[in-house]
Enzyme design. Structure first.
Site, short mmCIF file in Angstrom:
data_model
loop_
_atom_site.label_atom_id
_atom_site.label_comp_id
_atom_site.label_asym_id
_atom_site.label_seq_id
_atom_site.Cartn_x
_atom_site.Cartn_y
_atom_site.Cartn_z
N THR A 179 0.89 -1.13 0.10
CA THR A 179 0.12 -0.09 -0.01
C THR A 179 0.92 1.07 0.01
O THR A 179 1.95 1.23 0.36
CB THR A 179 -0.88 -0.02 0.98
N ASN B 221 0.64 4.82 1.59
CA ASN B 221 0.09 5.27 2.59
C ASN B 221 0.21 6.95 2.70
O ASN B 221 1.15 7.47 2.39
CB ASN B 221 0.76 4.88 4.04
N GLU C 150 -4.57 4.16 3.27
CA GLU C 150 -3.68 3.01 2.59
C GLU C 150 -4.43 2.90 1.26
O GLU C 150 -5.51 2.48 1.01
CB GLU C 150 -3.81 2.03 3.40
#
Length: 137
Positions: free
Chosen positions: A26, A28, A78
């Protein structure tokens, strides 16, 4: 859901690296929940664009909240960019557009259960995108 689409942009910051360990890396983006009016915490399907690559949008699974299965730290957004080549995005500016609410944040009994849910979220996000987003010829 009210408040959608919702747009956000910010610099990609390091996270816990849990998404990468689960096969769902992910990007962030730290945010301040008190800064503005936000959609409710949870998982969304959206689109992501990288600064300088505005012509390419990635269908994205977004999680906004406190990640209750692996708590700690500040709330984050995320974004797992589906189809994005596996390379770090740290320091880059990312533009996100929330399009549809998938589910609330949930505490899972194990990381394997979370991984299974992420697979389901991915399938739901792709199906939603296939039905609602224009197709390129």
């Amino acid at each position: 859901m009210e408040g959608l689409p919702f747009e956000l942009s910010g610099q990609v910051v390091p996270g816990k690296q849990l998404g990468s360990k689960l096969g769902f890396p992910t990007a962030n983006i730290a945010y301040d929940p008190a800064e503005r009016s936000w959609p409710r915490e949870g998982v969304y399907v959206g689109l992501a664009r990288l600064d300088g690559e505005e012509e390419k949008a990635y269908v994205t699974i977004l999680n906004q909240g406190r990640h209750p299965t692996a708590p700690g730290g500040m709330p984050t957004v995320e974004a797992h960019l589906l189809g994005y080549p596996a390379r770090p995005l740290y320091g880059q500016k990312l533009y996100l557009r929330y399009l549809a609410y998938l589910r609330p944040e949930t505490t899972f009994p194990s990381l394997d259960a979370l991984r299974q849910q992420l697979e389901s979220d991915k399938a739901h996000a792709l199906a939603w995108a296939d039905e609602h987003l224009p197709h390129e010829n």
